[in-house]
Design a protein around this motif. Structure first.
Motif, PDB file in Angstrom:
ATOM      1  N   ALA A   8      38.339  48.866  62.418  1.00  0.00           N
ATOM      2  CA  ALA A   8      38.979  47.918  61.533  1.00  0.00           C
ATOM      3  C   ALA A   8      39.989  47.091  62.278  1.00  0.00           C
ATOM      4  O   ALA A   8      40.716  47.584  63.117  1.00  0.00           O
ATOM      5  CB  ALA A   8      39.678  48.668  60.370  1.00  0.00           C
ATOM      6  N   SER A   9      40.016  45.812  61.997  1.00  0.00           N
ATOM      7  CA  SER A   9      40.962  44.920  62.679  1.00  0.00           C
ATOM      8  C   SER A   9      41.485  43.890  61.705  1.00  0.00           C
ATOM      9  O   SER A   9      40.928  43.672  60.638  1.00  0.00           O
ATOM     10  CB  SER A   9      40.283  44.218  63.848  1.00  0.00           C
ATOM     11  OG  SER A   9      39.273  43.353  63.389  1.00  0.00           O
ATOM     12  N   THR A  63      46.563  46.475  62.711  1.00  0.00           N
ATOM     13  CA  THR A  63      46.562  47.630  61.815  1.00  0.00           C
ATOM     14  C   THR A  63      46.257  47.283  60.358  1.00  0.00           C
ATOM     15  O   THR A  63      46.305  48.166  59.498  1.00  0.00           O
ATOM     16  CB  THR A  63      47.923  48.353  61.877  1.00  0.00           C
ATOM     17  OG1 THR A  63      48.972  47.413  61.591  1.00  0.00           O
ATOM     18  CG2 THR A  63      48.154  48.943  63.256  1.00  0.00           C
ATOM     19  N   ASP A 106      47.283  41.895  53.370  1.00  0.00           N
ATOM     20  CA  ASP A 106      46.417  42.415  52.310  1.00  0.00           C
ATOM     21  C   ASP A 106      45.780  41.297  51.506  1.00  0.00           C
ATOM     22  O   ASP A 106      44.651  41.431  51.016  1.00  0.00           O
ATOM     23  CB  ASP A 106      47.215  43.307  51.350  1.00  0.00           C
ATOM     24  CG  ASP A 106      47.810  44.539  52.000  1.00  0.00           C
ATOM     25  OD1 ASP A 106      47.444  44.858  53.141  1.00  0.00           O
ATOM     26  OD2 ASP A 106      48.658  45.194  51.350  1.00  0.00           O
ATOM     27  N   ARG A 144      44.313  47.010  57.193  1.00  0.00           N
ATOM     28  CA  ARG A 144      43.095  47.657  56.688  1.00  0.00           C
ATOM     29  C   ARG A 144      42.738  47.193  55.281  1.00  0.00           C
ATOM     30  O   ARG A 144      41.572  47.145  54.925  1.00  0.00           O
ATOM     31  CB  ARG A 144      43.283  49.186  56.673  1.00  0.00           C
ATOM     32  CG  ARG A 144      43.518  49.807  58.054  1.00  0.00           C
ATOM     33  CD  ARG A 144      42.267  49.746  58.902  1.00  0.00           C
ATOM     34  NE  ARG A 144      42.454  50.463  60.156  1.00  0.00           N
ATOM     35  CZ  ARG A 144      42.894  49.922  61.286  1.00  0.00           C
ATOM     36  NH1 ARG A 144      43.196  48.621  61.303  1.00  0.00           N
ATOM     37  NH2 ARG A 144      43.031  50.630  62.377  1.00  0.00           N
ATOM     38  N   ARG A 145      43.742  46.883  54.478  1.00  0.00           N
ATOM     39  CA  ARG A 145      43.485  46.431  53.099  1.00  0.00           C
ATOM     40  C   ARG A 145      43.247  44.929  53.114  1.00  0.00           C
ATOM     41  O   ARG A 145      44.028  44.165  53.674  1.00  0.00           O
ATOM     42  CB  ARG A 145      44.673  46.775  52.205  1.00  0.00           C
ATOM     43  CG  ARG A 145      44.955  48.251  52.066  1.00  0.00           C
ATOM     44  CD  ARG A 145      46.223  48.486  51.278  1.00  0.00           C
ATOM     45  NE  ARG A 145      46.067  48.161  49.867  1.00  0.00           N
ATOM     46  CZ  ARG A 145      47.058  47.735  49.079  1.00  0.00           C
ATOM     47  NH1 ARG A 145      48.254  47.504  49.576  1.00  0.00           N
ATOM     48  NH2 ARG A 145      46.831  47.507  47.800  1.00  0.00           N
ATOM     49  N   ARG A 146      42.142  44.501  52.466  1.00  0.00           N
ATOM     50  CA  ARG A 146      41.777  43.088  52.465  1.00  0.00           C
ATOM     51  C   ARG A 146      41.171  42.700  51.121  1.00  0.00           C
ATOM     52  O   ARG A 146      40.625  43.535  50.389  1.00  0.00           O
ATOM     53  CB  ARG A 146      40.766  42.799  53.581  1.00  0.00           C
ATOM     54  CG  ARG A 146      41.335  42.957  54.996  1.00  0.00           C
ATOM     55  CD  ARG A 146      42.394  41.922  55.287  1.00  0.00           C
ATOM     56  NE  ARG A 146      42.699  41.810  56.717  1.00  0.00           N
ATOM     57  CZ  ARG A 146      43.506  40.883  57.221  1.00  0.00           C
ATOM     58  NH1 ARG A 146      44.085  40.000  56.440  1.00  0.00           N
ATOM     59  NH2 ARG A 146      43.742  40.845  58.516  1.00  0.00           N
ATOM     60  N   ARG A 205      40.225  48.970  51.073  1.00  0.00           N
ATOM     61  CA  ARG A 205      40.266  49.435  52.455  1.00  0.00           C
ATOM     62  C   ARG A 205      38.935  49.082  53.098  1.00  0.00           C
ATOM     63  O   ARG A 205      37.905  49.690  52.810  1.00  0.00           O
ATOM     64  CB  ARG A 205      40.492  50.946  52.496  1.00  0.00           C
ATOM     65  CG  ARG A 205      41.928  51.387  52.223  1.00  0.00           C
ATOM     66  CD  ARG A 205      42.818  51.181  53.449  1.00  0.00           C
ATOM     67  NE  ARG A 205      42.337  51.911  54.602  1.00  0.00           N
ATOM     68  CZ  ARG A 205      42.808  53.111  54.988  1.00  0.00           C
ATOM     69  NH1 ARG A 205      43.753  53.693  54.294  1.00  0.00           N
ATOM     70  NH2 ARG A 205      42.321  53.706  56.067  1.00  0.00           N
ATOM     71  N   ALA A 215      36.512  53.721  60.906  1.00  0.00           N
ATOM     72  CA  ALA A 215      37.936  53.437  60.780  1.00  0.00           C
ATOM     73  C   ALA A 215      38.537  52.838  62.047  1.00  0.00           C
ATOM     74  O   ALA A 215      39.397  51.972  61.994  1.00  0.00           O
ATOM     75  CB  ALA A 215      38.683  54.715  60.410  1.00  0.00           C
ATOM     76  N   ASP A 224      37.885  49.493  56.092  1.00  0.00           N
ATOM     77  CA  ASP A 224      37.320  50.525  56.957  1.00  0.00           C
ATOM     78  C   ASP A 224      36.511  51.523  56.130  1.00  0.00           C
ATOM     79  O   ASP A 224      35.387  51.881  56.494  1.00  0.00           O
ATOM     80  CB  ASP A 224      38.407  51.225  57.774  1.00  0.00           C
ATOM     81  CG  ASP A 224      39.568  51.740  56.933  1.00  0.00           C
ATOM     82  OD1 ASP A 224      39.746  51.279  55.783  1.00  0.00           O
ATOM     83  OD2 ASP A 224      40.318  52.600  57.436  1.00  0.00           O
ATOM     84  N   ARG A 225      37.046  51.929  54.987  1.00  0.00           N
ATOM     85  CA  ARG A 225      36.326  52.874  54.123  1.00  0.00           C
ATOM     86  C   ARG A 225      35.098  52.217  53.495  1.00  0.00           C
ATOM     87  O   ARG A 225      34.026  52.831  53.413  1.00  0.00           O
ATOM     88  CB  ARG A 225      37.261  53.396  53.029  1.00  0.00           C
ATOM     89  CG  ARG A 225      38.437  54.202  53.554  1.00  0.00           C
ATOM     90  CD  ARG A 225      39.361  54.628  52.430  1.00  0.00           C
ATOM     91  NE  ARG A 225      40.522  55.336  52.940  1.00  0.00           N
ATOM     92  CZ  ARG A 225      41.544  55.743  52.185  1.00  0.00           C
ATOM     93  NH1 ARG A 225      41.526  55.521  50.872  1.00  0.00           N
ATOM     94  NH2 ARG A 225      42.579  56.366  52.736  1.00  0.00           N
TER      95      ARG A 225
END
Length: 284
Positions: A282-283, A198, A168, A200-202, A242, A279, A244-245
């Motif tokens: 995402a990587s 997996t 994250d 997703r949070r960055r 997120r 979604a 992806d979102r």
């Protein structure tokens, strides 16, 4: 050359013939490859892979120095002592209070050139030196603005301990997370995230045409939460979102809002990451 004293930082000394193996088998950082004069980020994780304590670590003679938030030091010392058992390791607080950071032309570590280069900033193309004690009186806001500009987070302001995974906060890119050195606390979880892609949070940098709202403000797209605003300096800030979102919203032209304020999000260039547009893209 700005030189800023960070009064809320504290230091621990880890020494003894087994100091290297003790730390190597416990924290996220690969300290065997740690070069003299280099400070790397690191963390002690929960068994579930979340950040329990975060810090900077560097070599100091035959041992190591850990720099952490003053509010974390005693808890970190207690936890390290718990893991020590019969290892030939000495753990002790250092006498110096606070750390001075300097950067730019002439940033050579202050008196006697005793500073260490922060590897996180080096990846962003900035030479930043950390040195125990007070060696400057620049405004702390200068350092915060530099962190924000380069996507470098700090616990408390940008994320809560025991709530964030190393991925994250970009530890898989900033040198603070090893996938090659073998087992350490929480290693199985973070390795699984890495190999399965997996994360997703960055961390992103946030900007607006006006002053940003306060830390903790929700960032949303079409009424759905994307992340939370962290450190703020004027119209720029940091957030963990997120991606992806956020990527899907940007691809669709959906405005991103911090509270009621329209914002733009950018991933730190040094990370090499890009926003996915759906979604399943995402990587890590």
């Amino acid at each position: 050359m700005p030189a800023v004293f960070l009064k809320d930082r504290s230091l621990l000394s880890i020494s003894g013939v087994e100091a290297q193996s003790f730390l190597q088998n416990l924290i996220t950082t690969d300290i065997i490859s740690l070069e003299a004069g280099e400070a790397r980020p690191g963390a002690l994780l929960t068994p579930q892979g979340k950040i329990l304590f975060d810090f900077m670590i560097w070599r100091e003679g035959d041992g190591y120095t850990i720099e952490t938030d003053a509010g974390q030091r005693d808890g970190l010392l207690k936890r390290l002592t718990m893991y020590k058992l019969r290892a030939a390791v000495t753990l002790a607080p250092r006498a110096e209070e606070g750390v001075t950071v300097s950067w730019g032309e002439g940033a050579m570590g202050g008196e006697n050139n005793q500073g260490v280069r922060d590897s996180r900033f080096a990846k962003a193309g900035v030479t930043l030196i950390r040195q125990p004690g007070k060696h400057g009186d620049g405004e702390e806001a200068l350092y915060d603005a530099l962190r924000i500009a380069h996507g470098i987070v700090t616990s408390g302001s940008d994320f809560a301990l025991q709530d964030a995974f190393p991925h994250d906060v970009l530890m898989d890119f900033n040198g603070g997370l090893s996938f090659r050195k073998g087992c350490y606390v929480g290693q199985e979880v973070v390795s699984r995230m890495q190999h399965r892609g997996t994360a997703r949070r960055r961390v992103v940098t946030v900007s607006a045409a006006t002053a940003l709202p306060e830390t903790g403000t929700e960032i949303s797209a079409a009424g759905k939460p994307v992340g939370t605003l962290g450190s703020v300096e004027g119209d720029h800030g940091l957030a963990i979102v997120r991606i992806d979102r956020a990527g899907a919203a940007m691809a669709a032209g959906t405005p991103l809002l911090a509270g009621e304020t329209p914002v733009s999000l950018v991933l730190p260039q040094w990370s090499g990451l890009v926003f996915p547009t759906s979604a399943d893209e995402a990587s890590a």
